[in-house]
Every structure is written in structure tokens, then in C-alpha cells.
Design an enzyme around this catalytic site. Structure first.
Site, PDB file in Angstrom:
ATOM      1  N   ASP A  11     -24.290  15.344 -89.118  1.00  0.00           N
ATOM      2  CA  ASP A  11     -23.433  16.516 -89.276  1.00  0.00           C
ATOM      3  C   ASP A  11     -21.948  16.155 -89.195  1.00  0.00           C
ATOM      4  O   ASP A  11     -21.105  16.798 -89.832  1.00  0.00           O
ATOM      5  CB  ASP A  11     -23.784  17.562 -88.216  1.00  0.00           C
ATOM      6  CG  ASP A  11     -25.109  18.256 -88.507  1.00  0.00           C
ATOM      7  OD1 ASP A  11     -25.628  18.084 -89.630  1.00  0.00           O
ATOM      8  OD2 ASP A  11     -25.618  18.966 -87.627  1.00  0.00           O
ATOM      9  N   GLY A  12     -21.612  15.116 -88.415  1.00  0.00           N
ATOM     10  CA  GLY A  12     -20.226  14.690 -88.344  1.00  0.00           C
ATOM     11  C   GLY A  12     -19.718  14.199 -89.682  1.00  0.00           C
ATOM     12  O   GLY A  12     -18.590  14.501 -90.092  1.00  0.00           O
TER      13      GLY A  12
ATOM     14  N   ASP B 177     -11.339  25.720 -68.882  1.00  0.00           N
ATOM     15  CA  ASP B 177     -11.068  24.374 -69.385  1.00  0.00           C
ATOM     16  C   ASP B 177     -10.711  24.412 -70.872  1.00  0.00           C
ATOM     17  O   ASP B 177     -10.162  23.450 -71.400  1.00  0.00           O
ATOM     18  CB  ASP B 177     -12.286  23.472 -69.196  1.00  0.00           C
ATOM     19  CG  ASP B 177     -12.450  23.025 -67.747  1.00  0.00           C
ATOM     20  OD1 ASP B 177     -11.581  23.362 -66.918  1.00  0.00           O
ATOM     21  OD2 ASP B 177     -13.449  22.346 -67.448  1.00  0.00           O
TER      22      ASP B 177
ATOM     23  N   TYR C  86     -20.634  23.278 -80.633  1.00  0.00           N
ATOM     24  CA  TYR C  86     -19.952  23.315 -79.333  1.00  0.00           C
ATOM     25  C   TYR C  86     -20.013  24.709 -78.708  1.00  0.00           C
ATOM     26  O   TYR C  86     -20.164  24.852 -77.492  1.00  0.00           O
ATOM     27  CB  TYR C  86     -18.506  22.870 -79.530  1.00  0.00           C
ATOM     28  CG  TYR C  86     -17.746  22.542 -78.271  1.00  0.00           C
ATOM     29  CD1 TYR C  86     -18.387  22.152 -77.104  1.00  0.00           C
ATOM     30  CD2 TYR C  86     -16.357  22.600 -78.257  1.00  0.00           C
ATOM     31  CE1 TYR C  86     -17.681  21.829 -75.960  1.00  0.00           C
ATOM     32  CE2 TYR C  86     -15.629  22.277 -77.118  1.00  0.00           C
ATOM     33  CZ  TYR C  86     -16.298  21.898 -75.972  1.00  0.00           C
ATOM     34  OH  TYR C  86     -15.588  21.587 -74.837  1.00  0.00           O
ATOM     35  N   SER C  87     -19.911  25.730 -79.522  1.00  0.00           N
ATOM     36  CA  SER C  87     -19.976  27.103 -79.027  1.00  0.00           C
ATOM     37  C   SER C  87     -21.293  27.372 -78.299  1.00  0.00           C
ATOM     38  O   SER C  87     -21.317  27.931 -77.199  1.00  0.00           O
ATOM     39  CB  SER C  87     -19.799  28.082 -80.193  1.00  0.00           C
ATOM     40  OG  SER C  87     -20.000  29.415 -79.771  1.00  0.00           O
ATOM     41  N   LEU C  88     -22.387  26.953 -78.901  1.00  0.00           N
ATOM     42  CA  LEU C  88     -23.704  27.187 -78.312  1.00  0.00           C
ATOM     43  C   LEU C  88     -23.848  26.464 -76.979  1.00  0.00           C
ATOM     44  O   LEU C  88     -24.416  27.002 -76.025  1.00  0.00           O
ATOM     45  CB  LEU C  88     -24.794  26.722 -79.284  1.00  0.00           C
ATOM     46  CG  LEU C  88     -26.240  26.970 -78.849  1.00  0.00           C
ATOM     47  CD1 LEU C  88     -26.519  28.463 -78.720  1.00  0.00           C
ATOM     48  CD2 LEU C  88     -27.215  26.316 -79.822  1.00  0.00           C
TER      49      LEU C  88
ATOM     50  N   ALA D 114     -16.141  26.547 -69.591  1.00  0.00           N
ATOM     51  CA  ALA D 114     -16.060  26.529 -68.120  1.00  0.00           C
ATOM     52  C   ALA D 114     -15.028  27.523 -67.606  1.00  0.00           C
ATOM     53  O   ALA D 114     -14.055  27.142 -66.954  1.00  0.00           O
ATOM     54  CB  ALA D 114     -15.739  25.115 -67.629  1.00  0.00           C
TER      55      ALA D 114
END
Length: 295
Positions: free
Chosen positions: A77-78, A180, A193-195, A215
Site C-alpha cells: 500500500d505504501g 499527541d 492510521y485513523s483506524l 492519544a
């Protein structure tokens, strides 16, 4: 059925040698179809110099200096996200061949290359259009590539203290996140990242964005979903007087006097999907979504 000669542009992963094995099969299949092929220079050099692969009959291009009917991303995916950033607003559909691990965006297995190319020539595929987030700083475009297919993350730089992120949507004050960081995600990036920070899975095509704190200091802060036509403004307070902004993982350090404006980009990214691919099946198969792991 496509009868004309198609032109393919290929991007690939240059960091893990084992992921380059499938490129030879792809080139063989495209050669059999008499397709025109061009390969990004960095990937071409990696294949010919590092991997010693005999690659002939292809053109080489640099960065975004290419034109094609279809872009092929060879990697995970990257690699797909990087290919999407190079395609930009060219409106060229992208086929992701997964030679990585999860492969949520790049969902065609290496063993399916021949079948998938055949399906493309037969017109037996679908094209999803995915929303993109565009970022400006103090009213000016962000340096370099200023768009993200997955997400934009605002993150603290130091390890000791959180940052304060003041958020407005369409000029209406939302809240100040003490955390954070903060992630603004597209539906495509909702499984990234959201998940991992507690955000919702958002089905592509729903035309919304989401905000998820990283966080957060307060348990009262929950993810929020809003129309993709909204304009989001962010200002940051930090003890170190700077912060990171990361677009699909490409990060840049900014002073905390920098105001960010995030909005829907004026174009969408086109993603090739096999006709039989179903979103919820992919969730279940690749993310074990909804699986009962109890014995």
C-alpha cells in the site's frame, strides 16, 4: 474489449528485493499484448543494477514526467500511495499489484497478474474514484506534493508533551484537541492510521472525511465525520514551537505559527478494481473484520 495499444507506467518497491520477482511476469504478459511500457527510473535502476534483471523494450521516466493509459503499482500500500502522488491530477487509473503483506489498496495478488491484465483488455473491471485531501499553509500550497489519498496527520515532535490543535470547520469552532496528534482521513485512509487510533471504517464513495485524535488527553474526545465539501482550519500550540504534518506518511516540520487549511482536492484518484472484488469481503479477508476469534 480493448483493441488499441495500451501504454502502462510502472512504479515499484525498491527497498525489499523479494518484492521485485513478479515484475518479470508482468513485463512478459504486457509484451505478449504488445503494450507500450515505461518504468520509473528509480525502480528501473533497482531492477537492472541491484537485481540484475534483463529488462528490455521499455522506456524510463523520472517522477511525474510520464503519460499512460494505466499505472501499475508493484509493492504494498505504501508503494500504491507513492504512485498515486506521482499520478496526481493526471486522471490515470491505478492498478495495485500486492507483493507486500496486507495489500488493502494493492489488492491484486502477484499470481493474478495474467488474469487481471486479460480482464483489463476485455473491459472486465471497475474503476473506483477516491477523494483526496489538499493541504495549504497560511493560504499557500504546501511545499512539494500537497495532497493525500489516505490521510493527513498533525503530530507532536517531542516525546514529553502533547500539542494543542485548534480546529474549525467552515469557520465554526469545533474544539481544541490536546493530544499527541490529530488525523484527518479520507474513506480510503479510514482503514489505516485513523483506524489504529479508534476511528471508524468508512466505505469508499461516501464523500465524507473524519477527524480522529491520537492519544487524546480527554476521554470525552471522540472521532467526528463530516462532509468532504467542508474546509478545515487547524492551528497548533506546541512547547517546542513546531510540529509535524504528514501526508500519507511523507512528513514535514512546520513552525507552530503555521495555519493549515485542509479541503477536498479538485480531482479524485482512480483505482482499478477487479469486477469480482467486494469491499466487505476485502475487510473480512485482509483485516479479519468481524471475525470471532474465540475458541
Amino acid at each position: 474489449m480493448i483493441s488499441r495499444r495500451l501504454r502502462f507506467a510502472i512504479f515499484g518497491n525498491v527497498y525489499q528485493p523479494k518484492k521485485s520477482v513478479s515484475i518479470q511476469r508482468l513485463l512478459e504478459v504486457l509484451s505478449q499484448r504488445q503494450a507500450a511500457v515505461c518504468v520509473e527510473r528509480e525502480f528501473y535502476t533497482f531492477l537492472t543494477d541491484n537485481r540484475r534483471l534483463p529488462i528490455q523494450g521499455v522506456e524510463v521516466f523520472d517522477g511525474r514526467d510520464f503519460q499512460a493509459d494505466i499505472v501499475v503499482s508493484m509493492g504494498g500500500d505504501g508503494t500504491f500511495l507513492r504512485a498515486a502522488s506521482m499520478v496526481g491530477d493526471k486522471q490515470i487509473p491505478i492498478l495495485g499489484v500486492n507483493t507486500g503483506r496486507l495489500g488493502f489498496l494493492a489488492d491484486v495478488n502477484a499470481q493474478e497478474i495474467e488474469h487481471t491484465i486479460q480482464a483489463i483488455y476485455e473491459g472486465d473491471y471497475a474503476v473506483d474514484t477516491r477523494s483526496v485531501i489538499q493541504v495549504s499553509t497560511n493560504g499557500q500550497p504546501l511545499s512539494g506534493y500537497d495532497c493525500a489519498l489516505n490521510d493527513v496527520a498533525i503530530l507532536k515532535r517531542d516525546n514529553a508533551s502533547m500539542i494543542s490543535i485548534h480546529v474549525t470547520i467552515n469557520g465554526d469552532a469545533v474544539t481544541t484537541y490536546m493530544a499527541d496528534g490529530l488525523v484527518m482521513s479520507t474513506p480510503t485512509g479510514s482503514t489505516a492510521y485513523s483506524l489504529s487510533n479508534g476511528g471508524a471504517i468508512i466505505v469508499p464513495g461516501t464523500h465524507v472525511f473524519s477527524l480522529v485524535a491520537v492519544a487524546p488527553h480527554s476521554l470525552n474526545v471522540r472521532p467526528i465525520v463530516f462532509s468532504e465539501d467542508s474546509e478545515v482550519t487547524l492551528t497548533v500550540e506546541s512547547r517546542t514551537h513546531n510540529y509535524l504534518v504528514a501526508l500519507d506518511g511523507r512528513s514535514e516540520n512546520l513552525p507552530d505559527t503555521t495555519r493549515l487549511t485542509l479541503r477536498k482536492a479538485p480531482y479524485r484518484v482512480k483505482v482499478i478494481k477487479r469486477a469480482e472484488t467486494k469491499y466487505f469481503h476485502t475487510l473480512r479477508a485482509k483485516m479479519m473484520w468481524g471475525a470471532d476469534t474465540r475458541e
